[in-house]
Design an enzyme around this catalytic site. Structure first.
Site: not given
Length: 832
Positions: A480, A535
Site C-alpha cells: 500500500d 500501489e
C-alpha cells in the site's frame, strides 16, 4: 542531510549480555534451571531439526562502530552510506518445506463446499503429514537470495532511461552496497530477514528471551501479568547498539516463565518520560472491553492448539483475478465478522465466482477500525478483532485447499501516530523508526513516515514481510501507498505528466526505492511463487521490472489511472464518451511492466465517494431493482454500462484484474465505519453515525437473490471470470485493437483468438456490422452482456454461426458480420 547513526545489534552482546532473571519457585517450591539465554527454537521446527541445521557465526569486520545510514534530504541530496559492522548473525538456517512444489488438484464446482466433518477427518492425518514434511525439510538446501545482477537491462528495455543513467546507477549501487553489508555483517538477506527469531519474545528450551531496539530509552523493564507488573522484577540490560535484553529462565517444572495469553509491555524511562509500550515485535495484541489502548499479548499456545497447515500453496497463476476483501465487513449482518466465518462463508463464494486470488485488507493490527487497516499499530500481529492467529492460519489453509492464492494488503509506507500502542515515540524520541520533524509526519494521513535509510528500520520491515510469508503462508503482498514512499512530496498536490524528471530527481526518496528493491529481492529470492503488487499512481519507470535488471522488482503495478478515468467519465453523459480516450487510458502502460487493473476498488466504495453502480443508478437502486416491478431507463442504462465497463477493463487494462467484494453485483450504498462525533483541532465538528455497523457490511444476499436485478450483474461477473479462466485472454501475447469508431461508439479488439465487440451507443444498434479478425473460420458467442441471465434484453442469438470471409477489414486479414445492440458487449470465440 545525515540522520542519527543507525544502531545495529552486536552478535556477541546478544549472546552474552542478557540480564537473567533470578528463578522463582513454583509448585513444590523447586527452583528453575538457568540455561543458555541465546538458544532460540524456531517456530514450528523441533530441537532435532535444529541440531541438523548449519550453525552461523559472526562474519568478519566485528569491531568498530558502524557509520550512519544516510537518508535523502528534502532537497534531494543523497549521501552514500558507509557500511561497517553490525554483527548479528543467526544461529540456524531456515528449513525449506516442500509444499511450494506440490500440485494443487482442480476442485470441481460441486466439491467447493467441504463440510466441517470432512475437515476434521483430514486433521487426523496432520501428524503424519508433519513428519513427512519435516523429513523432507532435512534434505532441503538452505534458501538463499541470489546475488545482485548488473542492473543494466533496463537501459535496453527503455533507451530513454539513458538520460537518467547517473541516478539509476547510483540507486543500484546503493542497493548493491546494502546487500553487500547485509551479507558481510548479517549473514545475508535470508538470515537478516529472520530477525523475529532474535527480537521480541523467543522461547528456547531454557526459557524466554525478550529483546527490543530502543536506543533513546534510559532504562527498560519487562512488565506484565506474569510478574504483577513489577518494574523491578525483570530489568533489562542495554548494549552499545541500543538493544535491550532480558532472559527469563523456565519455571522449575519446565513450563514457560510467561504463561501463554499474558498481557505484557515494556516499561521505559525515556526522554519523554516513563511510558509503557507494547513490544514492537509483538505477535498478538488485544483491546480489553471498554479500554482504548491495546495490550500486548505473549502468544505461545500449546502444541495441541497451534494450527497445522494441511494443504500446499497453489502455484502462481499466469493471470491474476483478485477478489479484494476485508474480513470485518464481510458479513451481511451489521457486525464485525470473524476469520472463521470468512473461511466458511466467503471463500467458497470467491471460488464459485471464478477468482483465483483473494486479497485481504486490514490484517496487521490497527487500533482504529475506521482506518480500514492502514494505520498499523502492531506490524507482526494479525488483527484480534476477527479472531486468533490460529483462526487466520485456518482461513489461509482453506483458501489453499480451494486453489486460491492469498495476498495480504501490507502497509510499510507509514505507521499509526499512536504512542500508547504503536511505534510512534516508542523510545521517547521522534526519530526512532521514523524521520524526525515534518519529514516524518504525513500531513494528510496523520501518520508517521519510516526512515528507510536506517539499518534497524530495514531489518524490521524486511523481517515483517518474511514473517507473514513464513508463519502464515501468505502467497504475496499488495504494498500500500508506494507512491508516498518513493517521493518526499508523497505524490500529494503533484500532477505526474510522464516526464522522467519527475521520477529521477531531487524529490525521489532513493532510500525508500532501495528498500522496495530489497524487499522484492527477498520475497522473490526465497519464495519464487510469491506475488508482489505495488500501489503506484505516479507511473515510475522500472517499477515492475526485476531487481537484477535494475528495476524496483514488483511483479505488477496497480493500474490506478483506470479507476480515476471511469469516475471522470461517470460525471459526464455517456453520449460524450470518447472511444479513443477510453482505449488509451486502458492500454497506456509501460513496456514489459505488468499491471493489475480495476474499474473500482475499496477506495470508491468509501463514504464520501461513490461506486460505479451508484454513479450510474443513484437513488433508483432503492426502488427499482426487484424483477417484479418495472425498471427505469436509469436502471437499464446503469446495469448495461456496469457490465461493459468491467469487461473492457479486464479485456484491455492489464495482466491482472481486481474487484472489491460486493462490487461485482453493484453493491448499493457506501462503506461507513462505525464512529462517534468528533471535533478536529481546527474546531470543525464532524458528526458520527451512532457507531453503527449498518453501512460496514456486505449484502451478499442481494447478489444471490434471483428476484433482484443485482443477481444478473453478479452472474455476468462470474461468467466474465470463468471466460478468462478458460481462454487466459488477459495475458495472451496477441492484442490488436482494430476499431475505435467515435460516431458509432464502437470498440473492437482481439485478445488471443477472441474478438470483443463493444457498442457504447445509447440508442443505435447495428445489423450486419463487420468486424475484423486474425483467424479464419466460424465464430460463436462466448459471452453476451445482453443475455437474459445477466439482466439484459436477449437481443443476441447465441446459436448463430458467424463465418469469416477473406475480405480484409480494419487492417485485419479476415472479417465476419455481427448484430451489435446498443450498450452491449459480446465476445466471439472460434467454434473449433
Amino acid at each position: 542531510m545525515a540522520v542519527a547513526p543507525a544502531l545495529a545489534v552486536s552478535g556477541a552482546a546478544l549472546g552474552g549480555g542478557a540480564v537473567v532473571r533470578a528463578p522463582r519457585p513454583t509448585g513444590g517450591g523447586g527452583e528453575r534451571r538457568r540455561g543458555s539465554p541465546d538458544r532460540v527454537c524456531r517456530s514450528g521446527v523441533g530441537d532435532e531439526l535444529m541440531v541438523m541445521m548449519r550453525a552461523g557465526g559472526a562474519r568478519g569486520g566485528g569491531s568498530g562502530a558502524r557509520g550512519a545510514m544516510r537518508a535523502a534530504a528534502a532537497s534531494g541530496k543523497v549521501v552514500v552510506p558507509e557500511g561497517e559492522n553490525d554483527g548479528l548473525t543467526s544461529s540456524t538456517d531456515s528449513a525449506q518445506f516442500p509444499s511450494d512444489e506440490l500440485e494443487v488438484p482442480d476442485i470441481p464446482e460441486g466439491q467447493i463446499e467441504s463440510s466441517e466433518t470432512t475437515r476434521r477427518a483430514r486433521e487426523g492425518d496432520a501428524d503424519a503429514l508433519n513428519r513427512e514434511v519435516l523429513g523432507s525439510a532435512l534434505q532441503e538446501k538452505p534458501r538463499v537470495v541470489p546475488p545482485p545482477g548488473d542492473g543494466q537491462k533496463i537501459f535496453q528495455i527503455d533507451p530513454m532511461l539513458q538520460n537518467y543513467k547517473y541516478h539509476l546507477e547510483y540507486r543500484y549501487s546503493l542497493y548493491r552496497r546494502i546487500r553487500s553489508d547485509i551479507d558481510e555483517h548479517e549473514g545475508g538477506l535470508e538470515a537478516f530477514s529472520r530477525s523475529y527469531e532474535k527480537f521480541g519474545f523467543n522461547r528456547s528450551a531454557e526459557g524466554v528471551t525478550y529483546r527490543e531496539w530502543a536506543p533513546g530509552a534510559h532504562s527498560a523493564a519487562l512488565v506484565g501479568d506474569y510478574n504483577n507488573w513489577d518494574p523491578n522484577a525483570d530489568r533489562m540490560s542495554k548494549n552499545e547498539f541500543g538493544v535491550w535484553e532480558v532472559f527469563l529462565p523456565n519455571n522449575a517444572d519446565g513450563s514457560s516463565p510467561i504463561p501463554h495469553g499474558s498481557r505484557v509491555k515494556v516499561r521505559m524511562d525515556t526522554p519523554s518520560g516513563i511510558k509503557d509500550s507494547i513490544p514492537a515485535w509483538i505477535r498478538y495484541s488485544v483491546q480489553a472491553p471498554g479500554a482504548i489502548p491495546y495490550d500486548g499479548i505473549y502468544y505461545d499456545p500449546p502444541e495441541e492448539v497451534k494450527y497445522v497447515f494441511k494443504h500446499p500453496q497453489p502455484k502462481r497463476p499466469k493471470s491474476l483475478r483478485i477478489y479484494e476483501t476485508h474480513v470485518g465487513m464481510s458479513s451481511p449482518e451489521p457486525k464485525i465478522n470473524t476469520y472463521a466465518n470468512f473461511r466458511d462463508d466467503v471463500l467458497p463464494r470467491i471460488k464459485k465466482l471464478g477468482y483465483n486470488a483473494v486479497q485481504i485488507m486490514a490484517i496487521q493490527e490497527h487500533s482504529y477500525y475506521g482506518s480500514f487497516g492502514y494505520h498499523v499499530t502492531n506490524f507482526f500481529a494479525p488483527s484480534s478483532r476477527f479472531g486468533t492467529p490460529e483462526d487466520l492460519k485456518s482461513l489461509i489453509d482453506r483458501a489453499h485447499e480451494l486453489g486460491l492464492l492469498v495476498l495480504m494488503d501490507v502497509v510499510h509506507s507509514h505507521a499509526s501516530s499512536n504512542t500508547l500502542d504503536g511505534l510512534n515515540g516508542f523510545d521517547g524520541t521522534d526519530t526512532h523508526y521514523f524521520h524526525g520533524g515534518p519529514r516524518g509526519h504525513h500531513w494528510m494521513w496523520d501518520s508517521r513516515l519510516f526512515n528507510y535509510g536506517n539499518w534497524e528500520v530495514i531489518r524490521f520491515l524486511l523481517s515483517n514481510a518474511r514473517w507473514w510469508l513464513e508463519e502464515y503462508k501468505f502467497d504475496g503482498f499488495r504494498f500500500d501507498g508506494v507512491t508516498s514512499m518513493m517521493y518526499t512530496h508523497h505524490g500529494l498536490q503533484v500532477a505526474f505528466t510522464g516526464n522522467f524528471n519527475e521520477y529521477f530527481g531531487f524529490a525521489t526518496d532513493v532510500d525508500a526505492v532501495v528498500y522496495l528493491m530489497l524487499v522484492n529481492d527477498l520475497i522473490h529470492g526465497l519464495y519464487p511463487e510469491a506475488v508482489t503488487i505495488g500501489e503506484d499512481v505516479s507511473g515510475m519507470p522500472t517499477f515492475a521490472l526485476p531487481v537484477h535488471d535494475g528495476g524496483v522488482g514488483f511483479d505488477y503495478r496497480l493500474h490506478m489511472a483506470v479507476a480515476d478515468k471511469w469516475i471522470e467519465l461517470m460525471k459526464q453523459s455517456d453520449e460524450s464518451w470518447k472511444m479513443g480516450d477510453i482505449v488509451h487510458t486502458l492500454t497506456n502502460r509501460r513496456w514489459l511492466e505488468k499491471c493489475v487493473t480495476y474499474s473500482e476498488s475499496h477506495d470508491q466504495a468509501l463514504v464520501g465517494d461513490k461506486t460505479i453502480a451508484f454513479w450510474l443508478m443513484d437513488k433508483d437502486m432503492y426502488d427499482f431493482m426487484a424483477l417484479d416491478r418495472p425498471s427505469t431507463p436509469t436502471i437499464d442504462r446503469g446495469i448495461a454500462l456496469h457490465k461493459m465497463i468491467r469487461l473492457i477493463t479486464m479485456g484491455l487494462g492489464g495482466e491482472g484484474y481486481l474487484n472489491f467484494m460486493g462490487n461485482e453485483f453493484g453493491h448499493p450504498e457506501w462503506i461507513d465505519f462505525p464512529r462517534g462525533p468528533q471535533r478536529l483541532p481546527s474546531g470543525k465538528f464532524i458528526p458520527g453515525n451512532n457507531n453503527s455497523y449498518d453501512k460496514c457490511r456486505r449484502r451478499f444476499d442481494l447478489g444471490d437473490a434471483d428476484y433482484l436485478r443485482y443477481h444478473g450483474m453478479q452472474e455476468f461477473d462470474q461468467a466474465m471470470q470463468h471466460l478468462e479462466a478458460k481462454y487466459g485472454f488477459m495475458t495472451d501475447d496477441h492484442q490488436y485493437i482494430s476499431r475505435k469508431h467515435e460516431e458509432d461508439k464502437v470498440i473492437v479488439f482481439e485478445k488471443g483468438d477472441l474478438v470483443f465487440v463493444f457498442n457504447f451507443h445509447c440508442n443505435n444498434s447495428y445489423s450486419d456490422y463487420r468486424v475484423g479478425c486474425r483467424r479464419r473460420g466460424m465464430y460463436k458467442v462466448a459471452l453476451d452482456s445482453d443475455a437474459g441471465l445477466f439482466g439484459g434484453f436477449g437481443r443476441i442469438q447465441h446459436a448463430a454461426e458467424h463465418f469469416t470471409t477473406d475480405c480484409s477489414h480494419d487492417n485485419r486479414p479476415h472479417s465476419f458480420s455481427v448484430y451489435t445492440p446498443s450498450r452491449t458487449c459480446v465476445v466471439y470465440a472460434p467454434a473449433d
